[in-house]
Design a protein around this motif. Structure first.
Motif, PDB file in Angstrom:
ATOM      1  N   ASP A 153      32.298  21.784  48.309  1.00 25.17           N
ATOM      2  CA  ASP A 153      32.682  22.783  47.309  1.00 25.17           C
ATOM      3  C   ASP A 153      34.199  22.868  47.190  1.00 25.17           C
ATOM      4  O   ASP A 153      34.754  22.947  46.090  1.00 25.17           O
TER       5      ASP A 153
ATOM      6  N   THR B 173      35.494  19.719  45.466  1.00 24.53           N
ATOM      7  CA  THR B 173      35.184  19.753  44.033  1.00 24.53           C
ATOM      8  C   THR B 173      36.110  20.713  43.302  1.00 24.53           C
ATOM      9  O   THR B 173      36.626  20.411  42.227  1.00 24.53           O
ATOM     10  N   ARG B 174      36.306  21.874  43.932  1.00 31.02           N
ATOM     11  CA  ARG B 174      37.186  22.854  43.295  1.00 31.02           C
ATOM     12  C   ARG B 174      38.615  22.353  43.215  1.00 31.02           C
ATOM     13  O   ARG B 174      39.316  22.603  42.244  1.00 31.02           O
TER      14      ARG B 174
ATOM     15  N   MET C 151      39.607  19.278  42.814  1.00 31.09           N
ATOM     16  CA  MET C 151      39.714  18.348  41.687  1.00 31.09           C
ATOM     17  C   MET C 151      39.694  19.108  40.363  1.00 31.09           C
ATOM     18  O   MET C 151      40.430  18.799  39.437  1.00 31.09           O
ATOM     19  N   TRP C 152      38.808  20.114  40.307  1.00 28.73           N
ATOM     20  CA  TRP C 152      38.695  20.912  39.092  1.00 28.73           C
ATOM     21  C   TRP C 152      40.023  21.595  38.782  1.00 28.73           C
ATOM     22  O   TRP C 152      40.509  21.580  37.660  1.00 28.73           O
ATOM     23  N   TRP C 153      40.628  22.174  39.841  1.00 26.40           N
ATOM     24  CA  TRP C 153      41.894  22.882  39.693  1.00 26.40           C
ATOM     25  C   TRP C 153      42.968  21.952  39.116  1.00 26.40           C
ATOM     26  O   TRP C 153      43.673  22.277  38.173  1.00 26.40           O
TER      27      TRP C 153
ATOM     28  N   ASN D 271      42.588  19.205  37.462  1.00 21.54           N
ATOM     29  CA  ASN D 271      42.315  18.860  36.064  1.00 21.54           C
ATOM     30  C   ASN D 271      42.691  20.003  35.132  1.00 21.54           C
ATOM     31  O   ASN D 271      43.235  19.793  34.055  1.00 21.54           O
ATOM     32  N   GLN D 272      42.355  21.210  35.578  1.00 23.85           N
ATOM     33  CA  GLN D 272      42.522  22.381  34.743  1.00 23.85           C
ATOM     34  C   GLN D 272      43.997  22.714  34.525  1.00 23.85           C
ATOM     35  O   GLN D 272      44.440  22.894  33.399  1.00 23.85           O
TER      36      GLN D 272
ATOM     37  N   ASN E 125      35.199  10.534  38.168  1.00 23.47           N
ATOM     38  CA  ASN E 125      36.306  11.446  38.489  1.00 23.47           C
ATOM     39  C   ASN E 125      37.644  10.893  38.024  1.00 23.47           C
ATOM     40  O   ASN E 125      38.692  11.204  38.590  1.00 23.47           O
TER      41      ASN E 125
ATOM     42  N   TYR F 142      40.791  13.207  37.172  1.00 20.09           N
ATOM     43  CA  TYR F 142      41.495  13.726  38.338  1.00 20.09           C
ATOM     44  C   TYR F 142      42.326  12.637  39.002  1.00 20.09           C
ATOM     45  O   TYR F 142      43.503  12.825  39.324  1.00 20.09           O
TER      46      TYR F 142
END
Lengths: 442, 207
Positions: free
Chosen positions: B4, B7-8, B10-12, B14-15, B92, B95
């Motif tokens: 988790d 994943t977060r 990578m999300w961060w 990207n965001q 991915n 990222y």
């Protein structure tokens, strides 16, 4: 590592390979002249054999189009000396395979999952090389499938390959590059089409549907749900390649039956569908013990344009061959003679071309025709005679329509299959002859 | 939990197109608390390093369910793992380009790849891949290390190649893997180094 993994795909690698071959062939020529000086005799056969060996060795290590060109050359026996064609004939059957993991990966990239999701069993060792891909056997619920998988990056490799093969081919045929351009374009277009398995699937299905009434031929069923532009799944057809089939010593009736099946199949495609399976190398026909033929590989299909059809095929009719006015018109139509040609050159070319055409049209002149090796040899001899004509050997312009390339190749292929079978075929339906006769106002 | 966090991360990235500045910010609105974060990682940098490890592990795990992989030879396993790896990378890519795309050459990567390297080396020795063998016991560990490190250098090179690959479906990366690894397998198996040492010994004894 049994399977040869070192596919030479970088341009430099490929170029080096071909240059290496060139050097070796050069060496063979030196050997030939040394022998000639030493013994006073010309040993051309062994020179050709050495060269064929070297060309084959390097081509079989190149995947993709170079192998394809080798296949094309090997079909065109009329152009190449015997030793070349025998070696090239080998390349029709096998080339070194890709590694198992790469096969799995290629399948996965194309379909999004591994073969195990679609099949109960999938053989990661290949059954056969298919020049731009390879064929694997798979099984599901007791039924066998052939899965053709394309080499990654092959479409991109083709253009760069053809550029490399060009000089070799030009030297072989003795034509400058510019003049060969339109032929190369035709070959390139066909080769690129072959990389599109989705197109092959569509054509395979169309031809199978259109030809379902033809006796003793059958086609695999294709499976769109498992196929993409890079993976093609079809039924695994039973049967043997021609050479193996002939070793089982089929009777003359059986041989006639399979030959007739192929004859009907090609006649129908050409004169009714105007679209032919243009890859008649022995690996694409599977002969069964009950004298039927399975036809695979619709990657190379030649659509025959109307114009070309009506300029080319009337030449097979005897009355046309005797009518100078029509002949002149047709010869121009198929780009064999040009307005700028001298009177004598025109005459030479027309005569030579007609001699060849008379020879080639023989199977259509009678109700039935028996194909023999002698007949084929006659064609080769005539071909070599034409090749030695000044206007052909030292060409000022490219001669012959580009469409003739694949049509001729197909017919050479079929004639040599027929001769290998030593079979008699019956012309069951010559309606096209009458149609063309009307068209020519005869 | 570990996944988790990764994943977060990578999300961060990207965001917001930047690395999170603090663990506090990073855990805000996340499904885990700051203290849970510290159970798994000491800082954000180690999360970043774990990304490749994570991607590598899920690639190998996905293969562990495949019959063809389980029965494959060690060198085929290695190739399969690489093919599966670049497939995982694909999912991915945004990222990875953000995080690693600015590298100029493969050696830049070694710094951020320490954790992946360890994971890779343990995988490489775990599948029983053998390379050159100098038949000198004291050097056995050394040569094994050279073997596995060579392969890791290949893997790092492939990763770098993939980041810059612009071919359709990244098929040039596939070709790159096939060529580079089979070349290395052949070089390592042909025992070139052994022969060089043998020749050195010969010169030493005779001159």
């Amino acid at each position: 590592m049994e399977s040869q993994d070192s596919v030479i795909r970088s341009k430099v690698g490929r170029a080096a390979k071909l240059v290496g071959t060139g050097a070796k062939i050069g060496g063979n020529y030196l050997k030939f002249y040394a022998k000639k000086v030493a013994t006073g005799k010309e040993d051309r056969e062994s020179l050709h054999e050495d060269n064929a060996q070297d060309i084959y060795n390097s081509l079989s290590q190149l995947k993709g189009s170079a192998l394809k060109v080798a296949q094309m050359l090997s079909m065109d026996k009329a152009v190449l000396p015997k030793a070349y064609t025998q070696k090239f004939a080998l390349s029709q059957y096998s080339a070194p395979p890709m590694s198992g993991p790469l096969v799995m990966k290629a399948y996965q990239s194309a379909l999004g999952h591994y073969p195990s999701q679609d099949f109960d069993r999938f053989d990661s060792k290949s059954l056969a090389a298919a020049s731009i891909g390879q064929v694997h056997v798979a099984e599901k619920e007791g039924k066998m499938y052939a899965v053709k998988i394309q080499y990654p990056g092959v479409a991109e490799a083709i253009k760069s390959d053809l550029k490399l093969v060009k000089p070799v081919a030009n030297a072989m045929f003795g034509l400058p590059e510019k003049e060969m351009q339109k032929y190369f374009e035709e070959v390139e277009e066909k080769l690129l089409e072959e990389t599109r398995y989705d197109l092959e699937l569509q054509r395979g299905q169309e031809v199978a549907a259109a030809c379902s009434h033809i006796e003793n031929v059958h086609f695999p069923q294709y499976y769109p749900q498992w196929s993409t532009s890079k993976v093609l799944v079809m039924d695994l057809l039973q049967g043997q390649h021609l050479a193996e089939y002939l070793q089982t010593q089929p009777s003359q009736e059986e041989k006639n039956q399979v030959a007739q099946a192929l004859w009907d199949f090609y006649e129908y495609q050409l004169h009714e569908l105007r679209c032919i399976h243009a890859d008649p190398h022995p690996g694409n026909f599977l002969f069964t013990q009950d004298a039927k033929v399975g036809i695979i590989d619709f990657g190379c299909v030649k659509e025959v344009p109307e114009d070309f059809y009506h300029s080319y095929f009337p030449l097979l009719i005897q009355e046309v061959q005797e009518n100078p006015v029509i002949i002149d018109k047709l010869m121009r139509g198929i780009e064999m003679i040009f307005p700028g040609d001298s009177e004598s050159l025109q005459q030479d070319l027309t005569e030579a071309f007609l001699r060849m055409t008379r020879l080639l049209s023989r199977p259509f002149q009678e109700a039935e025709f028996h194909f023999t090796q002698d007949y084929l040899d006659e064609i080769y001899e005539e071909g070599e005679r034409i090749y030695r004509l000044p206007g052909v050997r030292k060409p000022t312009q490219p001669r012959g329509s580009k469409h003739a390339l694949y049509v001729n190749r197909t017919y050479f292929g079929i004639y040599s299959l027929m001769a290998d079978l030593n079979a008699t075929v019956v012309n069951r339906d010559l309606a096209w002859v009458d149609r063309l006769r009307v068209k020519c106002n005869l | 939990m570990k996944n988790d966090i990764i994943t977060r991360y990578m999300w961060w990235f990207n965001q917001f197109e930047v690395e999170p500045k603090s663990v506090f910010k990073f855990c805000e609105d996340a499904s885990f608390s700051e203290s849970e974060f510290y159970l798994e990682f000491s800082d954000l940098r180690s999360v970043k390093e774990s990304v490749l490890v994570h991607l590598w592990s899920i690639s190998v795990e996905s293969l562990n369910q495949e019959e063809f992989y389980l029965s494959a030879e060690p060198h085929e396993k290695m190739l399969s793992a690489m093919y599966a790896f670049v497939e995982t990378l694909k999912a991915n890519r945004s990222y990875l380009i953000q995080a690693y795309g600015s590298w100029q050459n493969p050696t830049d990567s070694f710094h951020g790849m320490r954790a992946w390297r360890e994971e890779f080396l343990s995988y490489s020795s775990g599948i029983g891949l053998t390379g050159m063998d100098l038949k000198i016991d004291v050097l056995k560990d050394k040569t094994d290390m050279i073997n596995h490190n060579t392969l890791f250098a290949n893997a790092a090179f492939v990763f770098h190649f993939w980041l810059k690959d612009r071919s359709k479906g990244f098929e040039q990366t596939d070709a790159c893997i096939e060529k580079l690894f089979t070349l290395s397998f052949e070089l390592l198996q042909s025992n070139t180094l052994g022969k060089a040492i043998d020749f050195g010994k010969f010169l030493f004894q005779n001159r």
